[in-house]
Write an enzyme that holds these catalytic residues in place. Sequence first.
Site, PDB file in Angstrom:
ATOM      1  N   PRO A 299       1.155  -1.176   0.453  1.00  0.00           N
ATOM      2  CA  PRO A 299      -0.201   0.316  -0.063  1.00  0.00           C
ATOM      3  C   PRO A 299       0.769   0.669  -0.326  1.00  0.00           C
ATOM      4  CG  PRO A 299      -0.110  -1.113   1.972  1.00  0.00           C
ATOM      5  CD  PRO A 299       0.870  -1.717   1.533  1.00  0.00           C
TER       6      PRO A 299
ATOM      7  N   GLU B 154       2.361  -7.468   9.813  1.00  0.00           N
ATOM      8  CA  GLU B 154       2.618  -5.700   8.569  1.00  0.00           C
ATOM      9  C   GLU B 154       3.693  -5.112   8.049  1.00  0.00           C
ATOM     10  OE1 GLU B 154       0.884  -3.694  10.627  1.00  0.00           O
ATOM     11  OE2 GLU B 154       0.269  -4.798  11.895  1.00  0.00           O
TER      12      GLU B 154
ATOM     13  N   ARG C  56      -3.465 -10.592 -19.467  1.00  0.00           N
ATOM     14  CA  ARG C  56      -3.892  -9.780 -20.686  1.00  0.00           C
ATOM     15  C   ARG C  56      -2.717  -9.503 -21.804  1.00  0.00           C
ATOM     16  NH1 ARG C  56      -9.191  -9.087 -19.957  1.00  0.00           N
ATOM     17  NH2 ARG C  56      -9.552  -7.517 -21.502  1.00  0.00           N
TER      18      ARG C  56
ATOM     19  N   ASP D  95      -9.709  -1.448 -24.422  1.00  0.00           N
ATOM     20  CA  ASP D  95     -10.182  -1.359 -22.935  1.00  0.00           C
ATOM     21  C   ASP D  95      -9.517  -0.348 -21.962  1.00  0.00           C
ATOM     22  OD1 ASP D  95     -11.414  -4.166 -22.842  1.00  0.00           O
ATOM     23  OD2 ASP D  95      -8.977  -5.167 -21.711  1.00  0.00           O
TER      24      ASP D  95
HETATM   25  C1  LIG Z   1      -1.577  -5.729   6.471  1.00  0.00           C
HETATM   26  S1  LIG Z   1      -0.950  -5.500   4.921  1.00  0.00           S
HETATM   27  C2  LIG Z   1       0.182  -3.990   5.810  1.00  0.00           C
HETATM   28  C3  LIG Z   1       0.210  -2.785   5.968  1.00  0.00           C
HETATM   29  C4  LIG Z   1       1.387  -2.157   6.507  1.00  0.00           C
HETATM   30  N1  LIG Z   1       1.799  -2.531   7.930  1.00  0.00           N
HETATM   31  C5  LIG Z   1       0.636  -0.780   6.000  1.00  0.00           C
HETATM   32  O1  LIG Z   1       0.213   0.176   7.051  1.00  0.00           O
HETATM   33  O2  LIG Z   1       1.581  -0.553   5.360  1.00  0.00           O
HETATM   34  C6  LIG Z   1       0.293  -6.667   4.709  1.00  0.00           C
HETATM   35  C7  LIG Z   1       0.577  -6.732   3.109  1.00  0.00           C
HETATM   36  O3  LIG Z   1      -0.490  -6.231   2.637  1.00  0.00           O
HETATM   37  C8  LIG Z   1      -0.014  -6.514   0.891  1.00  0.00           C
HETATM   38  N2  LIG Z   1      -1.366  -5.241   0.804  1.00  0.00           N
HETATM   39  C9  LIG Z   1      -2.307  -4.766   1.090  1.00  0.00           C
HETATM   40  N3  LIG Z   1      -2.472  -3.455   0.875  1.00  0.00           N
HETATM   41  C10 LIG Z   1      -2.484  -2.867  -0.334  1.00  0.00           C
HETATM   42  C11 LIG Z   1      -2.530  -2.598  -1.552  1.00  0.00           C
HETATM   43  N4  LIG Z   1      -3.378  -1.463  -1.267  1.00  0.00           N
HETATM   44  N5  LIG Z   1      -1.366  -2.764  -2.346  1.00  0.00           N
HETATM   45  C12 LIG Z   1      -1.099  -4.030  -2.761  1.00  0.00           C
HETATM   46  N6  LIG Z   1      -0.218  -4.402  -1.280  1.00  0.00           N
HETATM   47  C13 LIG Z   1      -1.270  -4.082  -0.074  1.00  0.00           C
HETATM   48  C14 LIG Z   1       1.646  -5.974   1.330  1.00  0.00           C
HETATM   49  O4  LIG Z   1       2.605  -7.048   0.427  1.00  0.00           O
HETATM   50  C15 LIG Z   1       1.149  -5.464   2.831  1.00  0.00           C
HETATM   51  O5  LIG Z   1       2.237  -5.503   3.403  1.00  0.00           O
END
Ligand SMILES: C[S@@+](CC[C@H](N)C(=O)[O-])C[C@H]1O[C@@H](n2cnc3c(N)ncnc32)[C@H](O)[C@@H]1O
Length: 229
Positions: A88, A115, A153, A168
């Site tokens: 994220p 995390e 794709r 698309d």
């Molecule tokens: C619970 S999340 C950890 C979030 C992290 N503690 C933070 O606040 O940024 C666990 C994992 O989910 C994935 N993830 C969560 N949200 C994502 C998003 N919007 N895009 C891509 N991967 C995501 C990532 O690989 C991340 O390490």
Amino acid sequence: MHFNVITLFPQMVQQALSYGVIGKAIEAGLLTLSCYNPRDYAENKHNRVDDKPFGGGSGMVMMYDPLLRALDSVKQSGEVGPVVFMSPQGQPMKQADCNRWASKGTLTLLCGRYEGVDQRFIERHVDEEMSIGDYVISGGEMAACVAIDAVGRQVEGVLGSDESATTDSFMGGVLGYPQYTRSEILGQTGVPDVLLSGHHKAIQQWREEQSLSLTKRRRPDLLEGTSEG
Ligand SMILES: C[S@@+](CC[C@H](N)C(=O)[O-])C[C@H]1O[C@@H](n2cnc3c(N)ncnc32)[C@H](O)[C@@H]1O
């Protein structure tokens, strides 16, 4: 196109990608997928891949060493391509990123859990961090599947002959046009006359106009810097 996925949940990735055009392309060998589970590379008593964060706080963090051994195993098996951490905290993933990766032939995706991942692994071994949107999901697997589907794709032969990615949304920098199919009349509502005209040039022009006006209304940001912006 080959995808390597470093994930604690390989089955989740394999199953999610076993449907529709992507599933068929994997069956046909047009797309190939190898999963590497960091747990298989945990050289400790309980196969631990996570530990408490230094400095305290909630949750657990994926440890450096099992990830490094998993990545080494990817390298020993062949091409690695760009190493992308789904996160994220990454840049918002765009169609242009997917097109760029499709041209590389191989892509390695790292899925976080808990995390997240020890920052030192990201700094030393990750080429790009990509987000699928401004929200947090529980793990990177679904994000990796989104990336694999969007990249897959673009690979020649993956879409059937009657399907095309060129019209698309995002491919021409605009959103796609509205689609209609049978029944021709639904209650009081028909379909735009031009679509029944058989006049291909007029249909194409109508679709282009629809794409543009929809983009202007919903996603004017896509047109910024163009003559339409
Ligand atoms: C619970 S999340 C950890 C979030 C992290 N503690 C933070 O606040 O940024 C666990 C994992 O989910 C994935 N993830 C969560 N949200 C994502 C998003 N919007 N895009 C891509 N991967 C995501 C990532 O690989 C991340 O390490």
